[in-house]
Design a protein around this motif. Sequence first.
Motif, PDB file in Angstrom:
ATOM      1  N   GLU A  48      43.822 -36.553  30.169  1.00 58.17           N
ATOM      2  CA  GLU A  48      43.544 -37.842  29.551  1.00 58.17           C
ATOM      3  C   GLU A  48      42.930 -37.624  28.168  1.00 58.17           C
ATOM      4  OE1 GLU A  48      44.204 -40.868  30.700  1.00 58.17           O
ATOM      5  OE2 GLU A  48      44.917 -40.216  32.661  1.00 58.17           O
ATOM      6  N   TYR A  50      40.219 -38.276  25.308  1.00 55.73           N
ATOM      7  CA  TYR A  50      38.822 -38.678  25.202  1.00 55.73           C
ATOM      8  C   TYR A  50      38.419 -38.747  23.734  1.00 55.73           C
ATOM      9  CZ  TYR A  50      37.688 -38.166  30.150  1.00 55.73           C
ATOM     10  OH  TYR A  50      37.628 -38.333  31.508  1.00 55.73           O
ATOM     11  N   ARG A  51      37.632 -39.754  23.388  1.00 57.66           N
ATOM     12  CA  ARG A  51      37.036 -39.871  22.054  1.00 57.66           C
ATOM     13  C   ARG A  51      35.676 -39.185  22.140  1.00 57.66           C
ATOM     14  NH1 ARG A  51      33.423 -42.938  19.069  1.00 57.66           N
ATOM     15  NH2 ARG A  51      34.158 -43.552  17.005  1.00 57.66           N
ATOM     16  N   THR A  64      34.110 -40.527  25.610  1.00 60.93           N
ATOM     17  CA  THR A  64      34.578 -41.734  26.277  1.00 60.93           C
ATOM     18  C   THR A  64      36.069 -41.615  26.527  1.00 60.93           C
ATOM     19  OG1 THR A  64      32.938 -43.013  25.046  1.00 60.93           O
ATOM     20  CG2 THR A  64      34.689 -44.253  26.130  1.00 60.93           C
ATOM     21  N   ARG A  65      36.470 -41.828  27.765  1.00 62.40           N
ATOM     22  CA  ARG A  65      37.892 -41.804  28.098  1.00 62.40           C
ATOM     23  C   ARG A  65      38.586 -42.937  27.333  1.00 62.40           C
ATOM     24  NH1 ARG A  65      40.096 -41.955  34.293  1.00 62.40           N
ATOM     25  NH2 ARG A  65      42.302 -41.945  33.769  1.00 62.40           N
ATOM     26  N   MET A  66      39.673 -42.626  26.644  1.00 62.50           N
ATOM     27  CA  MET A  66      40.287 -43.588  25.725  1.00 62.50           C
ATOM     28  C   MET A  66      40.793 -44.856  26.403  1.00 62.50           C
ATOM     29  SD  MET A  66      39.803 -42.642  22.704  1.00 62.50           S
ATOM     30  CE  MET A  66      40.873 -43.750  21.844  1.00 62.50           C
ATOM     31  N   ASN A  67      41.228 -44.796  27.644  1.00 61.70           N
ATOM     32  CA  ASN A  67      41.681 -46.019  28.270  1.00 61.70           C
ATOM     33  C   ASN A  67      40.508 -46.866  28.766  1.00 61.70           C
ATOM     34  OD1 ASN A  67      41.092 -44.326  30.366  1.00 61.70           O
ATOM     35  ND2 ASN A  67      42.951 -44.722  31.517  1.00 61.70           N
ATOM     36  N   ASN A  68      39.263 -46.376  28.526  1.00 53.58           N
ATOM     37  CA  ASN A  68      38.056 -47.143  28.838  1.00 53.58           C
ATOM     38  C   ASN A  68      37.396 -47.685  27.577  1.00 53.58           C
ATOM     39  OD1 ASN A  68      38.507 -46.463  31.484  1.00 53.58           O
ATOM     40  ND2 ASN A  68      36.921 -44.913  31.591  1.00 53.58           N
ATOM     41  N   THR A  70      36.644 -50.027  24.537  1.00 51.73           N
ATOM     42  CA  THR A  70      36.824 -51.422  24.152  1.00 51.73           C
ATOM     43  C   THR A  70      36.415 -51.555  22.699  1.00 51.73           C
ATOM     44  OG1 THR A  70      34.600 -52.028  24.877  1.00 51.73           O
ATOM     45  CG2 THR A  70      36.386 -52.272  26.477  1.00 51.73           C
TER      46      THR A  70
END
Length: 71
Positions: A48, A50-51, A64-68, A70
């Motif tokens: 996955e 991550y930023r 932070t996982r990118m699909n999380n 906002t």
Amino acid sequence: MTETKSGDGFVTDIVESCPKCGRQTPHEVKIEIRTENGDSDNAVFSREPYRVSTCTGCGKTTATRMNNVTG
């Protein structure tokens, strides 16, 4: 906001809130592909984006996982 790309893949000079400093500080930001569940038989399918943000003042790193994310 000023963004500058460095030679190591970081985007620098992004001002963000730092939980450790308690104020807005410049950060180095990059995107990493991380393997989740590295011990499983399906680890190759468990990667996955991550930023990853590192405060240039205190060195605190947050991922932070990118699909999380906002925004």
